[in-house]
Design an enzyme around this catalytic site. Structure first.
Site, PDB file in Angstrom:
ATOM      1  CB  THR A   1      -2.989  24.523  25.905  1.00 21.56           C
ATOM      2  OG1 THR A   1      -3.674  25.521  26.660  1.00 21.56           O
ATOM      3  CG2 THR A   1      -2.772  23.296  26.768  1.00 21.56           C
TER       4      THR A   1
ATOM      5  CB  SER B   1      -9.713  31.954  24.211  1.00 23.21           C
ATOM      6  OG  SER B   1      -9.548  32.545  25.473  1.00 23.21           O
ATOM      7  N   GLY B   2      -8.047  29.917  22.089  1.00 28.99           N
ATOM      8  CA  GLY B   2      -8.175  29.126  20.866  1.00 28.99           C
ATOM      9  C   GLY B   2      -7.037  29.297  19.895  1.00 28.99           C
TER      10      GLY B   2
ATOM     11  CG  ASN C   1     -11.178  28.673  23.919  1.00 29.07           C
ATOM     12  OD1 ASN C   1     -11.708  27.676  23.470  1.00 29.07           O
ATOM     13  ND2 ASN C   1      -9.964  28.675  24.435  1.00 29.07           N
TER      14      ASN C   1
ATOM     15  CB  SER D   1     -11.058  30.707  27.904  1.00 25.82           C
ATOM     16  OG  SER D   1     -10.169  31.769  28.170  1.00 25.82           O
ATOM     17  CB  SER D   2      -6.204  29.211  30.599  1.00 23.73           C
ATOM     18  OG  SER D   2      -5.971  27.957  30.018  1.00 23.73           O
TER      19      SER D   2
ATOM     20  N   GLY E   1      -4.398  36.191  26.499  1.00 23.64           N
ATOM     21  CA  GLY E   1      -4.002  37.321  25.683  1.00 23.64           C
ATOM     22  C   GLY E   1      -4.941  38.506  25.845  1.00 23.64           C
TER      23      GLY E   1
ATOM     24  CD  GLU F   1     -10.161  37.775  27.511  1.00 25.79           C
ATOM     25  OE1 GLU F   1     -10.994  38.386  28.209  1.00 25.79           O
ATOM     26  OE2 GLU F   1      -9.915  36.569  27.629  1.00 25.79           O
TER      27      GLU F   1
END
Length: 1564
Positions: A163, A158-159, A209, A212-213, A437, A439
């Site tokens: 995107t 995340s981050g 994040n 985060s998706s 990704g 984690e």
């Protein structure tokens, strides 16, 4: 990645560091397996030799763009390379065909503009700098060429920028295969517009994040058979459903819940919502707000995004009703009921939320309650209804919430896909996968387990792809690779998903047993996997377990695994929501088949996850994958911060290091033959001296070193892990021995040099000492001689002194006496002179004062009179200019005055004539009378004489006394009478003379009066002319404005004359000018009649034929003109014949002054048809010359009309006066109609062209002609660009063949290669010469030629400069020398072409000249930024070759030009700091091995770049090609020479035609 064993003292190595992950240092001691390293930060580190990795000291200071080019492919080398490039703002790096993208946390618009896309379009992968566009281009080209679908996998935590990377990929794919979508929106725009909706319902705050998706997104961009985008679809995978009901602190639930709670008050009141902390599904975490995010604004933005996507108001209402219902559903609590294992609503609060949920879902509250706390069991005998305990009821509630939210998310995705539009017939697609990704947190639960399971699957796919790429590389190079082992993670996947013994299977089994707990589940895992090397049981926990993933070990907490995995599909829930009265809710739950709706079935999230993941992997396996690994360089989310530990962890999680392990299992080090020989040729100098092939030379070097296991391919040398370090160690040893030899020789040289200098110093000392002794002896002798000379001179001095004293006294006395006499005489002369001067000044003052007063009085009188006259005239002019009526009256008065003055002049002339005639008659009469009187006087005198003679005789004869007295009396009377008569005659004569004199005076006065009248008449005529000019200027201004308005109105109302209106216009009649519309036709008809008579004299038989109408004749003439012009008429004395003939005909036919005509459209169509063949430069140049000449003539001839045609009554009134008749006569004369201009003597310059009041067709023709001129110019320019573009690609980089002398040792081969290299530049010069020759042959105006070559040189500058900045292999020293030699060819061309045609073209190459100047600067590391800037802008480089000599001559002759050169020196640097920074960081020296500029200079550049970005200065380092038209009609009019069209011979086709007789010179 095992450490090499050849580490020696002095080696530069990498060692592990707890803070920086890896730190470099130098080995200073080796003790067995222990290595002592002096780190660069000053620390001393002792570690095992197996944990030490060699450092490449010769690596480029800016890193390498592909990490397979690293000499040592290991973890610290990769990390250092990424950090180095990130420091230079190079955020993209390749690892083979894998792209690593590091988030810069700042906007870099220059990396993603359209020009950058154009550079990467069609470029070979790896040819340009690493970029996300390169990956997208490879995928697109592979899809087009091979017809197979491709996918791009974007991963990262995340981050990391997944995107944004996805957006850039879609932008580039839309650029390659773009097609406008609905309402002008592209597919890319439609997909991106759906992001806010998906982010609101699928994103949440996590530990790392804020956005985060929590789902995977696979965007399919569909293409048709032509490679154009035909549709798109968004596929979502693996939504984290458990987050709806369970949220860990400090994370948040999905954004949509918080957005709805922050909605406007009326919305919250409608849904009975309050603060998020009042809802169970949201208050499990203490985080309710995000920093810097306004949930109210985000709610409104989401609603707007829904509108854009196409979700209606009713559908939006239904969506937020469902979201609010889920929140209320979570607040329903249960308590134990009266029966065993039963439950009821806990309190009234729960009852309120139950009713609110039922109201929002439009279902029955009682039915909802029963669906939550009861279950129906269907048996063959009966239907049994049982109640649930509070725990089971809460599980049923959460299952309903997760099911509803999952259905809602799926509906949104389907709605977005229907809005975008899919192509069911598409055979090819490019998918972009954006998924979470790997984690690993401090506390990891079921969500992290599922995410890491997904990444294990993707990593296996990635490993297979990397291994496949390795195999393809080995196959391509034809080496043996059968024994290479493949690193696989199938054992981890088996541990997780294998049936029946995998973790997911055991979890589902535990969830199906009601009495299972997390402890029993954990114990089951411990027993099942106690011997699995990937499964680890923590020592201090009974409910945790650790899995050894590819990215490291992760410990999971099993407490909530069972709760988060349960996902019952309850039949009661399905029936309840299917029967909802809300169409939206009922649409989310369509009726199920009858057999599946009778009972509840167990379903787990883990199993669902596994099936969706399997579907995703099937999709990926059907495509050709491409990988982009996004990396977040720091956790503070700020630019220019690179945290090593954080980055290396992400590289492990992203599988980059795994890919490196796969590469290391084979041949991690690969070098081309040239690079290998360039680096290790020193190990075998005899090989370089021999005439060996590159491959053979590499083989001999490796054999000499005794290496085993290496492979030699077709173009590269493949080395096993550690062999590169061994070769470097041998190379370092050879270089060390060579260095010691050099040092020994240098020390010998220095010692001998010191000895020679000491010996020379001793000799010099001895010489100086002997000289000192000789000087001392000489000084003694000199002192003695000096003493004797002093005594002699002293005695002489004393004697002379006494004499001089006496002499001086005498002279003093004499001088005083003489001075006194002189002063007295001087004083007297001075006084006399002063008196004279005073008298002179006084007289002058008196005379000057009198003159000054007279002059002042005269000036005052003159000024007063002139002021009075001027005011009177000004008043009259103001009155005359106030209005048109006043002007007309004044003009009429002046005309009447002119007529009166004319009449008076004629009357005065008549009077003068009559007076002269009368005077002449009187003079004749007087002369006759005078003559008669003179005759009478003569007769009287003769009679008197006779009488006197008779009297005398009588007196003599007569007696003296008697007759004396009477006779005397009688004679006296006669004499008196005659005397009186003579006196009267004299008086009469005098009076006649006086009368004649008076007549002469009267005649002279009359002549004077006539002269004055003539002068007054001339003054009146001048005033009339002045007023006429004033009126004409006013009329022109008014007519110009009105004509412009008329043109604009007609352009808005009518179609283009070459379109539909052309056929209609051809049927219209030509309006002839008559006296009623302000033009006299007599003169024109006279010309026509004359021509008709002439034609009749030549063709008497034509009298019998019927006379054709004027329109038919004019149509025939037009047809003949068009037929003639369509041919190549050539040139007459550098003047285009076609343009001159067209202009003369249009002017003679008065086509510019008619309202409707078709001749203009036919001329334009002729030009358009002539230039249809766009690659025929001869034709284009011919018409470029003709259109520019014709446009020049029109520019000087046409003037806008307007007011003249709108006021015919005023024009008729004007023509009735004298001025009107005069101007009308001028307009109607044959000369004014253009005959004198066309007969060969009337017009020879542009200034002589008659201004014509043009109507709308003429003005439109001029605009169309301008457009065709610009079009032809652009076609010629673009043709030349197309011709030299392939050559520019060959000119930017010197081919490797020029360096063959490194191996072969032939000096002659290098010279031949250089000659071949310069051939590309000579081809460009040849193309330039060809175009210049064509344009000269067609007499294209030099102004346009200069513009063409100026833009072409600008194009060359842009192409070469951008290629230089995008391709690192071009930024080398030898390549700079190559391009510099090519630029010298262009400079020589500019010099030979002269300034007339080349103009300032050489100055357009300023960017590439300065860039090349930087590449060839020596000793870059020692130079400061100012020194580099100065060397980039030498004076000789700023001026063309043809100007340098003259400027230097001026410099030596005029010293002040030094200041001019100084100003130019510091003000003409054209490279921006971003461009200089880019070149500095990409530079490498392939010839001498030197480095680029120092790190201090790089830091200074970065500071300046930061200041520029703060000042909103564009950070783009690429140039844009200017394809605009660089001139206007006025520029052409001002720059072109005057055209003499008088002597242009008409072509033979129309020469003999009588209708074109006006084209013939007057002599014919």
């Amino acid at each position: 990645m095992a450490a090499p064993v050849n580490i020696i003292v002095g080696s530069h190595v990498w060692v592990e560091d707890s803070v920086l992950a890896w730190i470099d240092g130098e080995v200073f001691k080796i003790n067995g397996e222990e290595v002592h390293v002096q780190a660069t930060n000053g620390k001393t580190i002792v570690t095992d030799i197996s944990k030490v990795f060699p450092k490449d000291t010769e690596a480029p200071p800016g890193g390498v763009d592909d990490m397979t080019k690293l000499s040592y492919l290991h973890e610290p080398g990769v990390l250092h390379n990424l950090a180095t490039r990130y420091e230079l703002n190079e955020i993209y790096t390749y690892t083979g065909n894998i792209l690593i993208a590091i988030n810069p946390f700042q906007r870099l618009p220059h990396l993603y503009d359209t020009h950058m896309m154009e550079q990467y379009k069609g470029a070979q992968f790896g040819e340009l700098s690493p970029h996300v566009f390169a990956v997208a281009d490879v995928a697109y080209r592979a899809m087009i060429n091979e017809g197979k679908s491709n996918s791009i996998l974007v991963s990262g935590e995340s981050g990391a920028g997944k995107t944004e990377t996805t957006k850039m990929l879609m932008r580039y794919l839309a650029y390659l295969g773009g097609r406008s979508g609905v309402e002008g929106r592209t597919v890319e725009q439609q997909v991106l517009e759906s992001n806010p909706v998906l982010e609101a319902f699928g994103n949440a705050k996590t530990v790392r994040n804020n956005n985060s998706s929590r789902f995977g997104k696979f965007v399919e961009i569909q293409f048709d058979k032509n490679g154009r985008i035909s549709g798109a679809a968004v596929r979502t995978y693996l939504l984290e459903r458990s987050r709806v009901c369970q949220v860990s602190n400090p994370e948040r639930n999905y954004h949509c819940f918080y957005l709805l709670c922050a909605a406007p008050p009326e919305v919250r009141e409608k849904y009975k919502l309050d603060h998020p902390k009042t809802f169970h599904y949201l208050n499990q975490s203490d985080c309710y707000k995000l920093d810097g995010v306004d949930d109210t604004e985000e709610y409104l933005a989401t609603r707007r995004a829904m509108d854009v996507v196409g979700i209606s108001e009713e559908e939006q209402e239904g969506i937020f009703r469902v979201v609010a219902a889920i929140l209320h559903l979570g607040n329903i609590e249960f308590a134990k009921g009266e029966e065993v294992d039963s439950s009821v609503l806990k309190d009234e609060k729960s009852r309120f939320h139950l009713n609110m949920t039922a109201e929002l879902l439009r279902c029955d509250a009682k039915s909802l309650e029963d669906a939550l706390i009861k279950r129906v069991m269907v048996t063959p005998e009966e239907v049994i209804t049982r109640t649930l305990d509070p725990g089971s009821a809460a599980g049923s509630r959460d299952a309903l919430a997760k099911t509803v939210y999952s259905r809602l998310f799926d509906w949104l995705v389907d709605k977005i896909n229907s809005s975008i539009g899919q192509d069911p017939n598409s055979k090819s697609l490019i998918g972009v996968l954006d998924i979470y990704g790997f984690e690993s947190f401090k506390f990891n639960s079921f969500e992290q387990f599922c995410i890491n399971f997904t990444n294990e699957k993707l990593q296996q796919h990635f490993n297979q792809h990397v291994f496949k790429m390795e195999q393809e590389e080995y196959t391509k190079e034809e080496i043996n690779w059968s024994y290479i082992e493949f690193v696989d993670n199938q054992d981890v996947l088996d541990l997780i998903e294998k049936k029946p013994g995998g973790i997911i299977a055991l979890l589902d089994e535990a969830c199906m047993f009601p009495k299972s707990t997390h402890e029993t589940f954990a114990q089951k895992l411990y027993q099942t996997f106690k011997n699995n090397k990937r499964f680890i049981k923590p020592k201090l926990s009974r409910t945790s377990f650790t899995i050894s993933h590819y990215a490291g070990e992760v410990t999971y907490l099993a407490e909530l695994f069972l709760d988060k995995n349960k996902d019952y599909v309850v039949a009661e829930h399905q029936v309840l929501l299917t029967a909802s009265k809300c169409p939206f809710v009922a649409g989310l739950f369509p009726p199920l088949p009858e057999e599946s709706s009778k009972s509840s079935k167990f379903s787990s999230i883990g199993s669902r996850f596994k099936l969706q993941l399997q579907s995703l992997m099937e999709t990926l396996n059907s495509t050709e994958p491409h990988y982009i690994r996004c990396v977040k360089p720091n956790n503070v989310l700020k630019p220019a911060i690179f945290e090593n530990a954080n980055t290396i962890q992400q590289l492990r999680c992203g599988g980059v290091l795994e890919a490196i392990r796969i590469s290391c299992a084979g041949y991690p080090t690969r070098r081309t033959f040239y690079e290998f020989l360039h680096r290790f040729g020193v190990l075998a100098p005899e090989v370089l001296e021999g005439n060996y092939d590159e491959k053979v030379a590499c083989q001999k070097i490796l054999d000499k070193m005794g290496l085993k296991g290496y492979q030699i391919g077709k173009t590269k040398v493949f080395l096993r892990a550690g062999q590169m370090a061994e070769l470097d160690a041998r190379r370092a040893e050879v270089l060390g021995n060579a260095a010691r030899t050099i040092q020994r020789q240098i020390r010998t040289y220095i010692a001998r040099k010191e000895f020679i200098e000491m010996r020379k110093a001793a000799i010099v000392l001895q010489s100086h000492w002997r000289g000192i002794l000789a000087c001392q002896l000489y000084a003694q002798l000199r002192r003695e001689a000096a003493a004797m000379k002093i005594q002699k001179n002293f005695r002489k001095y004393t004697a002379r002194k006494s004499y001089v004293t006496v002499q001086l006294s005498a002279i003093t006395l004499q001088t005083g006496l003489r001075a006194m006499v002189a002063r007295n005489e001087f004083r007297l002369r001075k006084q006399t002179k002063a008196a004279i001067i005073i008298e002179a000044y006084l007289r002058r003052h008196l005379a000057y004062s009198y003159y000054k007063s007279l002059k002042k009085a005269a000036l005052v009188s003159q000024c007063g009179w002139r002021q009075r006259v001027a005011r009177r005239e000004l008043r009259k002019l103001k009155m005359a200019a106030r209005e048109t009526g006043a002007l007309k009256e004044a003009k009429d008065k002046l005309e009447k005055r002119v007529e009166e003055l004319t009449w008076r002049l004629q009357f005065e002339k008549q009077l003068r004539t009559n007076l002269e005639e009368e005077k002449a008659q009187e003079i004749v009469k007087l002369q006759d009378a005078l003559h008669a009187m003179q005759l009478q006087v003569e007769e009287a005198n003769s009679r008197v004489l006779k009488e006197r003679e008779a009297a005398r005789k009588a007196i003599e004869e007569a007696p003296p006394v008697i007759k004396e007295t009477p006779v005397m009396i009688q004679d006296t009377e006669k004499i008196e009478s005659l005397t009186a008569e003579v006196a009267s005659l004299k008086a009469l004569l005098l009076s006649e003379r006086q009368a004649a004199e008076e007549g002469r005076k009267a005649s002279a006065d009359a002549e004077i009066r006539n002269v004055e009248l003539v002068k007054k008449l001339e003054d009146a005529e001048r005033k009339v002319d002045h007023l006429q000019e004033s009126v004409q200027r006013l009329e022109e201004k008014l007519s110009n404005s009105e004509s412009e308005n008329q043109v604009l109105r007609q352009q808005a109302l009518t179609i283009s004359p070459t379109g539909k209106s052309l056929s209609a216009r051809s049927k219209t009649m030509i309006i002839q000018r008559t006296p009623e519309n302000g033009n006299i036709q007599n003169g024109e008809m006279k010309v026509v009649s004359d021509m008709t008579v002439a034609s009749h004299a030549r063709e008497p038989e034509s009298e019998e034929k019927p006379q054709k109408s004027l329109n038919e004749k004019q149509q025939e003439n037009q047809d003949l003109l068009i037929k003639c012009v369509s041919q190549n008429l050539g040139f007459s004395g550098s003047k285009p014949v076609a343009a001159c003939v067209i202009y003369k005909c249009l002017l003679h036919w008065r086509s510019f002054e008619v309202e409707r005509t078709t001749v203009f459209d036919r001329i334009i169509q002729t030009i358009a048809s002539a230039i249809e063949v766009q690659d025929n430069n001869d034709v284009l140049a011919y018409w470029l010359s003709n259109t520019s000449t014709l446009l020049l003539l029109l520019q000087h001839t046409l003037k806008a009309s307007g007011a003249a045609s709108l006021t015919p009554q005023r024009r008729r009134t004007t023509s009735a006066s004298l001025f009107g008749r005069m101007s009308q006569g001028l307009r109607s004369s044959p000369q004014s109609a253009g005959l004198s201009f066309l007969n060969g003597r009337g017009l020879s310059r542009l200034d002589d062209l008659r201004q014509v009041e043009a109507k709308y067709p003429a003005l439109l023709f001029k605009q169309q002609l301008t457009a065709f001129l610009e079009k032809i110019y652009g076609m010629m320019r673009d043709n030349l660009k197309k011709e030299i573009s392939p050559l520019l690609g060959l000119c930017i980089q010197a081919p490797r063949t020029s360096r063959a002398s490194l191996v072969k040792g032939r000096s002659q081969a290098n010279a031949v290669a250089q000659q071949a290299l310069i051939a590309h530049w000579q081809s460009i010069v040849k193309s330039l010469n060809s175009y210049l020759k064509i344009m000269k042959a067609n007499y294209v105006p030099p102004f346009l030629v200069r513009k063409v070559f100026t833009q072409i040189f600008s194009f060359i500058n842009v192409q070469l400069f951008n290629s230089l900045l995008l391709r690192r292999e071009c930024c080398s020293f030898s390549n700079g020398e190559y391009v510099k030699a090519g630029l010298a060819e262009l400079e020589q061309w500019c010099y030979e072409s002269s300034e007339e045609y080349a103009g300032s073209a050489w100055d357009e190459l300023k960017h590439i000249r300065q860039a090349v100047g930087f590449l060839v600067i020596h000793q870059k590391p020692k130079k400061t930024l100012n020194e580099i800037t100065k060397e980039l802008c030498p004076v000789s480089a700023l001026t063309p070759l043809s100007y340098t000599k003259s400027l230097l001559d001026l410099y030596f002759s005029h010293f002040y030009l030094l200041y001019y050169f100084y100003i130019i020196y510091f003000l003409t640097q054209v490279l921006s700091i971003q461009q200089l920074y880019r070149i500095s960081t990409m530079y490498w020296d392939d010839k001498y091995g030197t480095h680029s500029v120092s790190s201090e200079v790089i830091s200074s550049m970065r500071v300046l770049m930061t200041e520029d970005s703060n000042n909103a200065v564009s950070s783009s380092f690429l140039l844009d090609d200017d394809s605009s038209i660089p001139f206007t009609v006025d520029d052409i009019s001002k720059s072109l020479q005057q055209v003499d069209i008088a002597e242009v011979e008409p072509p033979a086709l129309i020469r003999e035609n009588s209708g074109f007789g006006f084209l013939l010179p007057r002599s014919e």
